[in-house]
Motif scaffolding. Sequence first.
Motif, mmCIF file in Angstrom:
data_model
loop_
_atom_site.group_PDB
_atom_site.id
_atom_site.type_symbol
_atom_site.label_atom_id
_atom_site.label_comp_id
_atom_site.label_asym_id
_atom_site.label_seq_id
_atom_site.Cartn_x
_atom_site.Cartn_y
_atom_site.Cartn_z
ATOM 1 N N PHE A 12 -5.992 3.574 2.608
ATOM 2 C CA PHE A 12 -5.294 3.879 1.351
ATOM 3 C C PHE A 12 -6.236 3.896 0.158
ATOM 4 N N THR A 69 -6.236 -1.130 4.297
ATOM 5 C CA THR A 69 -6.531 -0.941 2.876
ATOM 6 C C THR A 69 -7.545 0.189 2.687
ATOM 7 N N LYS A 117 -2.845 -0.718 -5.606
ATOM 8 C CA LYS A 117 -4.263 -0.441 -5.356
ATOM 9 C C LYS A 117 -5.177 -1.667 -5.358
ATOM 10 N N LEU A 170 0.848 -1.207 0.000
ATOM 11 C CA LEU A 170 0.000 0.000 0.000
ATOM 12 C C LEU A 170 0.877 1.249 0.000
ATOM 13 N N ASN A 171 1.965 1.169 0.744
ATOM 14 C CA ASN A 171 2.854 2.323 0.851
ATOM 15 C C ASN A 171 3.590 2.669 -0.439
#
Length: 207
Positions: free
Chosen positions: A59, A56, A31, A26-27
């Motif tokens: 983000f 999740t 996606k 995620l970082n």
Amino acid sequence: MRFPEVPFALGLYPVVDSVQWIERLLNVGVKTLQLRIKNANSDVIREDIRQAIALTKQFDARLFINDEWRLAIEYQAYGVHLGQEDLLEADLSAIAQAGLRLGVSTHSDEEIERVLPLNPSYIALGPVYTTQTKEMAMPPQGITKVAEHVAKLKTIPTVAIGGISLERAADVLQTGVGSIAVVSAITQATDWRAAVASFQQLIAEQR
Ligand code: TZP
Ligand code: MG
């Protein structure tokens, strides 16, 4: 019974087995993700799923939970991913009613025919190549067969999986598939950040 739609192009779709991997990916801007935990006790599974879903959401990414459809509903995941056998025991209408997307694994024309009446959100096609990550009952389908499936499925989102390396990714994307799912090409890479960046670049070039 109707499952919510997903974008045709889900992009790079890493399949991982821990919250740590979810967080790392995620970082760096991934996606679409799948949490696929095998061989853990039920408390660990529950806590990992809860954390992964919460992360999740922060983000604004899409997380599919493999197998554990009850927990996916309870914690409101983006979606569930089920194999052929899982489809027989899962309560699909509960998944649909809870507003979760459904992704399904297929390995042949017959399996695709079997899942089409369910109107899944996406159909995974695999294994494209030989994979070391999972023991497969069915042989690799190869690029030509995958391209044939993608053409037949038209606007139904598709995900290719199985043995997809960075070197092979361009060939796989040529089939017109919406997304490529990978395990070892990221989790076993000597430099996983570089691997993710290269996959992302290939996918961007294809569009
Ligand atoms: N389902 C079909 S192939 C596969 C799964 C979970 C494993 C893919 O792993 P890898 O390392 O990308 O070949
Ligand atoms: Mg399964």
